[in-house]
Design an enzyme around this catalytic site. Structure first.
Site: not given
Ligand SMILES: Cc1cc2nc3c(=O)[nH]c(=O)nc-3n(C[C@H](O)[C@H](O)[C@H](O)COP(=O)(O)OP(=O)(O)OC[C@H]3O[C@@H](n4cnc5c(N)ncnc54)[C@H](O)[C@@H]3O)c2cc1C
Length: 395
Positions: A280, A169-170, A136, A349, A255, A375
């Site tokens: 410990r 993408i995991t 996604l 700890i 989730r 997620e």
């Molecule tokens: C290890 C790993 C595995 C993953 N696996 C998958 C997967 O299998 N498939 C997949 O599709 N994606 C995957 N993801 C992506 C993951 O779901 C996204 O990184 C996550 O949803 C956040 O999106 P972003 O990184 O673009 O951050 P952004 O959306 O750019 O957000 C940046 C910051 O802004 C904040 N923010 C954004 N919008 C708002 C709002 N409206 N109000 C308040 N705060 C906001 C966020 O909370 C965050 O703190 C993975 C990510 C990682 C790191």
């Protein structure tokens, strides 16, 4: 004016059935014997032995909530979260491989796939013969998934042509099947999104950069590229325009899985801290005899149990077909916070040893953080919960 937030009326049962207890026991013993002994090695090498994925297939975990007709174990979401807690207690990398496969790849096929799609794609996934992933997120859109730039346009005959890049993408590097989302008409935002299943080896579909990560280092996180990828219309999940709904309902389940992952990590922190605190010594006594340490252990136990109950509640509601969007977000928001706090206290700890690779505390500390991000971040979970209370006016 008085505002009340009434307790949810939906019923859920806190007692585990005999079948659920058996699944829990099986997962606990397998994770303890097969995964825990190599968890540090998995983290260090940045890879999970394929053997473990095969064994999870044989145990029925890879298709745990898939109907038996399509090769699954035919169990429920509560059984899934029990397995997730046990596997993640041993190793969060192995846990996320399982979680992404079950709740992000097989779940949308169970809910939205046609019988023909289930026969062809779901059965090998549920048996663990294939590994699945969910694509996604993109380089420029994560939380705001509807802003995706990957496009789907009509090609020759009944085919679609996909172009774009998916990010983070995991299981992406090894998956045999990807559930992917694309935009048919950017002007329509979320109403133009469509979901497809794309098989590994489809021409134009390639794996790009593999990410180097803070934690869950044994799971792969890949960029996926789609360059004029031709996908037949019978690979479409749901109707054109249903894609965003499919993504969100899939994430509701995902989730709950991440909440269970967080509970597993928090429990690992508690159990490892407890064992260490009893061994410990400082100032002539066990550190477990200091009230400051006891208070930390008591808080970790209390919070872990509360997180588990929220997770079971959300899973139970999903099993009953009740609304569970806010409950899933609540469980993930709370459990991920608990895991991060428990990991911080676990390092504390263990003292100086908590900072070393030789002990599990620093791995828990690195692994826990991701549960607040993927997620849906904690900020997005707060939005989802507030939107549920305010009737759509919060975002
Ligand atoms: C290890 C790993 C595995 C993953 N696996 C998958 C997967 O299998 N498939 C997949 O599709 N994606 C995957 N993801 C992506 C993951 O779901 C996204 O990184 C996550 O949803 C956040 O999106 P972003 O990184 O673009 O951050 P952004 O959306 O750019 O957000 C940046 C910051 O802004 C904040 N923010 C954004 N919008 C708002 C709002 N409206 N109000 C308040 N705060 C906001 C966020 O909370 C965050 O703190 C993975 C990510 C990682 C790191």
């Amino acid at each position: 004016m008085t505002t009340t937030v009434a307790p949810a009326e939906a019923k859920f049962d806190l007692a585990l059935t005999e079948e659920q207890q058996l699944v829990q026991r099986t997962a606990r013993e397998w994770a303890r014997d097969r995964v825990l002994p190599i968890a540090a090695e998995i983290d260090e090498n940045g890879a999970i032995p394929r053997e473990l994925v095969r064994e999870m297939g044989e145990l029925g975990f890879m298709g745990i909530d898939v109907p038996e007709r399509w090769g699954g174990a035919g169990l429920d979401m509560v059984s899934y979260v029990l397995v997730m807690e046990e596997v993640n207690r041993a190793c969060a990398s192995t846990g996320v491989v399982l979680g992404s496969h079950v709740s992000l790849a097989t779940a949308p096929l169970v809910r939205y796939g046609t019988d023909a799609q289930k026969d062809r794609f779901l059965t090998p996934l549920a048996k663990g013969q294939w590994l699945g992933c969910f694509a996604l997120s993109e380089p420029a859109s994560g939380s705001d998934a509807a802003a995706m730039r990957t496009t789907a346009r009509r090609g020759d005959g009944d085919a679609w042509i996909l172009n774009g890049t998916k990010n983070f993408i995991t299981n992406g590097a090894f998956a045999d099947l990807t559930v992917v989302f694309a935009q048919t008409d950017p002007a329509q935002r979320h109403k133009g999104i469509v979901a497809f299943v794309v098989e590994k080896g489809t021409p134009g579909f390639t794996v790009g950069k593999l990410e180097k990560k803070l934690g869950i280092r044994g799971s792969d996180t890949a960029q996926l590229h789609f360059s004029d990828v031709r996908v037949p219309d019978d690979h479409r999940l749901g109707e054109v325009g249903d894609g965003f709904k499919i993504a969100l309902s899939t994430l509701d389940g995902g989730r709950i899985g991440i909440a269970a992952q967080a509970v597993g990590i928090a429990r690992a922190c508690l159990e490892d801290s407890l064992a260490y605190a009893k061994e410990r010594h400082a100032f002539g006594q066990r550190i477990a005899d200091f009230q400051a340490i006891q208070a930390k252990l008591a808080d970790m136990a209390t919070e872990t149990d509360a997180a588990r109950l929220l997770t079971w509640k959300a899973a139970s509601l999903r099993d009953r077909g009740e609304r569970h969007t806010a409950e899933a977000a609540t469980a993930k928001l709370f459990a991920s916070d608990v895991a991060v706090r428990a990991a911080r206290e676990c390092v504390q700890i263990f003292g100086g040893y908590g900072y070393l690779r030789d002990f599990p505390a620093e791995r828990h500390y690195r692994d826990a953080k991701i549960t607040e991000i993927y997620e849906g971040t904690s900020e997005i979970m707060q939005l989802v919960i507030a939107e549920d209370m305010l009737g759509g006016g919060a975002a």
